[in-house]
Design an enzyme around this catalytic site. Sequence first.
Site, short mmCIF file in Angstrom:
data_model
loop_
_atom_site.label_atom_id
_atom_site.label_comp_id
_atom_site.label_asym_id
_atom_site.label_seq_id
_atom_site.Cartn_x
_atom_site.Cartn_y
_atom_site.Cartn_z
N HIS A 128 -2.46 11.06 9.24
CA HIS A 128 -1.66 10.97 8.02
C HIS A 128 -2.29 11.75 6.86
O HIS A 128 -1.62 12.03 5.87
CB HIS A 128 -1.41 9.51 7.63
CG HIS A 128 -2.58 8.76 7.07
ND1 HIS A 128 -3.31 7.86 7.82
CD2 HIS A 128 -3.16 8.77 5.84
CE1 HIS A 128 -4.25 7.34 7.06
NE2 HIS A 128 -4.20 7.89 5.86
N ASP A 158 -3.13 8.03 15.03
CA ASP A 158 -3.48 8.42 13.67
C ASP A 158 -4.77 9.24 13.62
O ASP A 158 -5.65 9.00 12.79
CB ASP A 158 -3.60 7.20 12.75
CG ASP A 158 -3.56 7.59 11.27
OD1 ASP A 158 -3.08 8.69 10.96
OD2 ASP A 158 -4.04 6.79 10.43
N SER A 233 -9.61 7.72 3.75
CA SER A 233 -8.96 7.86 5.05
C SER A 233 -9.52 9.05 5.83
O SER A 233 -9.62 10.16 5.32
CB SER A 233 -7.46 8.04 4.88
OG SER A 233 -6.85 6.85 4.48
#
Length: 415
Positions: A128, A158, A233
């Site tokens: 993402h 992911d 992230s």
Amino acid sequence: MRKTHFALIVFSCSGRNLTIEKSDAFFLLCCFLLGAAGAGVAWQLGPGDTAAGQTAAITQPILHGTASGAVSNDAAVYAAAVNSVVSINTINTAYRAGVNIFGQPVQSASSGSGFILNSDGYILTNYHVVQDASAVEVTTYSGEVLQARVVGGDADYDIAVLKVDASGLQSAALGDSDTLNVGDRVLAIGNPLGELTFSMSGGMVSSVNRAINVSGTPFHMIQTDTSINPGNSGGPLLNTAGEVVGIVSAKYSSSNGKAVEGIGFAIPINDVRAIVQDIIDNGYVTNKAYLGVTAGTVNAQMAQQGGLAQGVYLYAVDPGGAAAAAGLQVGDVITRIDGTEIRTMTDLSAAKKSYTAGDTARFTVVRGGQSLQITVTWGAEPDPAASASQNAQGQAPGGYGPYGGLFGLTPYYGG
């Protein structure tokens, strides 16, 4: 259902499992006008550039030759690991990001983190973080700015692999996430808020196998109270030996308007080791289980008006796919796979992740009011680059065009 918003992901709770949905709310946006020409070229999944007959090794020894076991303190872990961490900045130029008053695409920017897999420039991050990016820029701890390309990625896990043209980079040491226990100390290094680069935070493992849901995609993650914020992230979660045991992915920040602290999540590194190598070698996950259907959850309206069982309804079956080969048909409702009950598309996605191409499974389906047992041999998911080419020609993966909703439900391509 309780819903809460945070930087990159929206979480909501249902029962014992957490449900997470992706959101753009955490992206650090900078919008400005663009001319019709000069827009960035969007990346697409493609094969890696490893030389023929060679593979890029991603399993490395303990950093700096440190013996197995804990580094002396947190500062030593940081010193050993920080040179293998990178900050990532992306630019996305796409109509889905919005248009200005002249109908031109708006450009948005976002930030994340990553870590170096090997000295030749392969980098791991979250899918993402780089999804739909038209340009990706990587900054090392030394301040060197490098342009990166996306080798490949997988939304279901992911993860994404980047490649920069560099050599002699310090690679991260990959640890064993299966050895983690609740209460173990862990540390995260990343790029919180997109500007506090190479920050470290510490905490403990709160759970080692927490089931959560991200936009319909199930995950089993490491839960930690380590401070995690937008921009973290894709960065590493480290054990006290300075080894990467997880990939920082999400944070749960509030519930029903009440602030929540100390609930973060990381993808266990053992869950994706083989997948990462597959992406490096081939540009995508070659042995990912694939059914070849267009499907959707049977909702209350469908059940009432169509008399359908609770489960996953098949809108279309790819004639060349695994479902067709096994005898599944349009109109079938999948209610169970082996011993797992299937009530929603999320259940189907979760079940699919436990198989690889070539595995067999016994499907229970309801057809015309009758329950049937059908043995399915999972196929292999096709190259996403080929699917992207089909989409560009107006076809969905599997050769299908767009479908109208049945009983008001828009079908979802489930793979």
